[in-house]
Design a protein around this motif. Structure first.
Motif, PDB file in Angstrom:
ATOM      1  N   ILE A  35     -33.272 -15.137 -15.969  1.00  0.00           N
ATOM      2  CA  ILE A  35     -32.372 -15.415 -17.092  1.00  0.00           C
ATOM      3  C   ILE A  35     -30.961 -14.942 -16.771  1.00  0.00           C
ATOM      4  O   ILE A  35     -29.976 -15.621 -17.078  1.00  0.00           O
ATOM      5  CB  ILE A  35     -32.910 -14.776 -18.390  1.00  0.00           C
ATOM      6  CG1 ILE A  35     -34.218 -15.462 -18.777  1.00  0.00           C
ATOM      7  CG2 ILE A  35     -31.898 -14.881 -19.513  1.00  0.00           C
ATOM      8  CD1 ILE A  35     -34.931 -14.836 -19.921  1.00  0.00           C
ATOM      9  N   GLN A  36     -30.835 -13.772 -16.113  1.00  0.00           N
ATOM     10  CA  GLN A  36     -29.520 -13.279 -15.712  1.00  0.00           C
ATOM     11  C   GLN A  36     -28.854 -14.242 -14.737  1.00  0.00           C
ATOM     12  O   GLN A  36     -27.652 -14.480 -14.821  1.00  0.00           O
ATOM     13  CB  GLN A  36     -29.645 -11.891 -15.097  1.00  0.00           C
ATOM     14  CG  GLN A  36     -29.926 -10.813 -16.114  1.00  0.00           C
ATOM     15  CD  GLN A  36     -30.244  -9.480 -15.481  1.00  0.00           C
ATOM     16  OE1 GLN A  36     -30.681  -9.399 -14.329  1.00  0.00           O
ATOM     17  NE2 GLN A  36     -30.035  -8.419 -16.244  1.00  0.00           N
ATOM     18  N   ASP A  37     -29.634 -14.829 -13.820  1.00  0.00           N
ATOM     19  CA  ASP A  37     -29.088 -15.825 -12.901  1.00  0.00           C
ATOM     20  C   ASP A  37     -28.579 -17.047 -13.648  1.00  0.00           C
ATOM     21  O   ASP A  37     -27.513 -17.581 -13.341  1.00  0.00           O
ATOM     22  CB  ASP A  37     -30.142 -16.257 -11.881  1.00  0.00           C
ATOM     23  CG  ASP A  37     -30.433 -15.186 -10.848  1.00  0.00           C
ATOM     24  OD1 ASP A  37     -29.566 -14.301 -10.668  1.00  0.00           O
ATOM     25  OD2 ASP A  37     -31.516 -15.241 -10.234  1.00  0.00           O
ATOM     26  N   GLU A  38     -29.345 -17.520 -14.642  1.00  0.00           N
ATOM     27  CA  GLU A  38     -28.924 -18.683 -15.428  1.00  0.00           C
ATOM     28  C   GLU A  38     -27.638 -18.404 -16.193  1.00  0.00           C
ATOM     29  O   GLU A  38     -26.754 -19.256 -16.266  1.00  0.00           O
ATOM     30  CB  GLU A  38     -30.022 -19.094 -16.408  1.00  0.00           C
ATOM     31  CG  GLU A  38     -31.210 -19.736 -15.754  1.00  0.00           C
ATOM     32  CD  GLU A  38     -32.290 -20.094 -16.749  1.00  0.00           C
ATOM     33  OE1 GLU A  38     -32.090 -19.877 -17.967  1.00  0.00           O
ATOM     34  OE2 GLU A  38     -33.337 -20.583 -16.306  1.00  0.00           O
ATOM     35  N   ALA A  43     -21.813 -19.239 -16.660  1.00  0.00           N
ATOM     36  CA  ALA A  43     -20.468 -18.672 -16.788  1.00  0.00           C
ATOM     37  C   ALA A  43     -19.555 -19.183 -15.670  1.00  0.00           C
ATOM     38  O   ALA A  43     -18.375 -19.446 -15.899  1.00  0.00           O
ATOM     39  CB  ALA A  43     -20.535 -17.157 -16.770  1.00  0.00           C
ATOM     40  N   SER A  44     -20.115 -19.326 -14.470  1.00  0.00           N
ATOM     41  CA  SER A  44     -19.284 -19.774 -13.351  1.00  0.00           C
ATOM     42  C   SER A  44     -18.978 -21.268 -13.420  1.00  0.00           C
ATOM     43  O   SER A  44     -17.891 -21.699 -13.057  1.00  0.00           O
ATOM     44  CB  SER A  44     -19.958 -19.442 -12.021  1.00  0.00           C
ATOM     45  OG  SER A  44     -21.153 -20.177 -11.895  1.00  0.00           O
ATOM     46  N   THR A  45     -19.930 -22.076 -13.886  1.00  0.00           N
ATOM     47  CA  THR A  45     -19.704 -23.521 -13.962  1.00  0.00           C
ATOM     48  C   THR A  45     -18.979 -23.929 -15.239  1.00  0.00           C
ATOM     49  O   THR A  45     -18.373 -24.987 -15.281  1.00  0.00           O
ATOM     50  CB  THR A  45     -21.029 -24.294 -13.885  1.00  0.00           C
ATOM     51  OG1 THR A  45     -21.885 -23.876 -14.945  1.00  0.00           O
ATOM     52  CG2 THR A  45     -21.696 -24.093 -12.545  1.00  0.00           C
ATOM     53  N   GLY A  46     -19.081 -23.113 -16.272  1.00  0.00           N
ATOM     54  CA  GLY A  46     -18.442 -23.443 -17.538  1.00  0.00           C
ATOM     55  C   GLY A  46     -19.314 -24.290 -18.452  1.00  0.00           C
ATOM     56  O   GLY A  46     -18.933 -24.612 -19.569  1.00  0.00           O
ATOM     57  N   ILE A  47     -20.496 -24.657 -17.993  1.00  0.00           N
ATOM     58  CA  ILE A  47     -21.434 -25.437 -18.816  1.00  0.00           C
ATOM     59  C   ILE A  47     -22.357 -24.454 -19.526  1.00  0.00           C
ATOM     60  O   ILE A  47     -22.999 -23.632 -18.888  1.00  0.00           O
ATOM     61  CB  ILE A  47     -22.263 -26.387 -17.936  1.00  0.00           C
ATOM     62  CG1 ILE A  47     -21.348 -27.347 -17.180  1.00  0.00           C
ATOM     63  CG2 ILE A  47     -23.270 -27.165 -18.782  1.00  0.00           C
ATOM     64  CD1 ILE A  47     -22.056 -28.153 -16.114  1.00  0.00           C
ATOM     65  N   PRO A  48     -22.457 -24.531 -20.873  1.00  0.00           N
ATOM     66  CA  PRO A  48     -23.319 -23.600 -21.597  1.00  0.00           C
ATOM     67  C   PRO A  48     -24.789 -23.787 -21.208  1.00  0.00           C
ATOM     68  O   PRO A  48     -25.248 -24.903 -21.003  1.00  0.00           O
ATOM     69  CB  PRO A  48     -23.109 -23.940 -23.070  1.00  0.00           C
ATOM     70  CG  PRO A  48     -22.134 -25.039 -23.122  1.00  0.00           C
ATOM     71  CD  PRO A  48     -21.733 -25.429 -21.753  1.00  0.00           C
TER      72      PRO A  48
END
Length: 123
Positions: A35-38, A43-48
């Motif tokens: 979940i932390q990876d997701e 956050a890095s891609t900007g897609i929720p």
């Protein structure tokens, strides 16, 4: 019209290891590091991470998803009730902790990566 007698005793499958493993795995929740990876990826891609396309197979069409627990809900009210639950609050607390890495596991096992001087004065 009656159901008749049940052919197997109640709890007859309780000691079958293969059956227990199979049923436990299908209901298992995601691990905290997954979940932390997701969350980091979103956050890095900007897609929720909680946005899904409509899917009839998922509860509520996949529109009501809790990122912290990795569960889908049928409607907004059930998602709101879930966010007040003890399970959700406990999972959020776990996610705030530092991610457990391979280096931490090796350090705990005593496999340090420190450089030691040569034992016999190797020039």
């Amino acid at each position: 019209m009656g159901g008749g007698s049940y052919s197997r005793k109640k709890g007859a499958r309780c000691k079958i290891k293969k059956y227990k493993r199979k049923t436990w795995l299908c209901h298992r929740a995601k691990d905290t590091d997954q979940i932390q990876d997701e969350i980091e990826k979103s956050a890095s891609t900007g897609i929720p991470a909680d946005k899904f396309e409509y899917d009839d197979e998922l509860p509520g069409g996949g529109q009501f998803f809790c990122v912290e627990t990795g569960k889908h809900f049928a409607d907004a009210k059930s998602l709101a009730d879930h966010k007040k639950s003890r399970y959700y609050k406990r999972r959020c607390k776990e996610l705030k902790e530092e991610k457990y890495t391979q280096d931490m596991a090796e350090a705990a096992a005593g496999m340090t990566k420190e450089k030691l001087p040569p034992a016999h004065g190797g020039n």
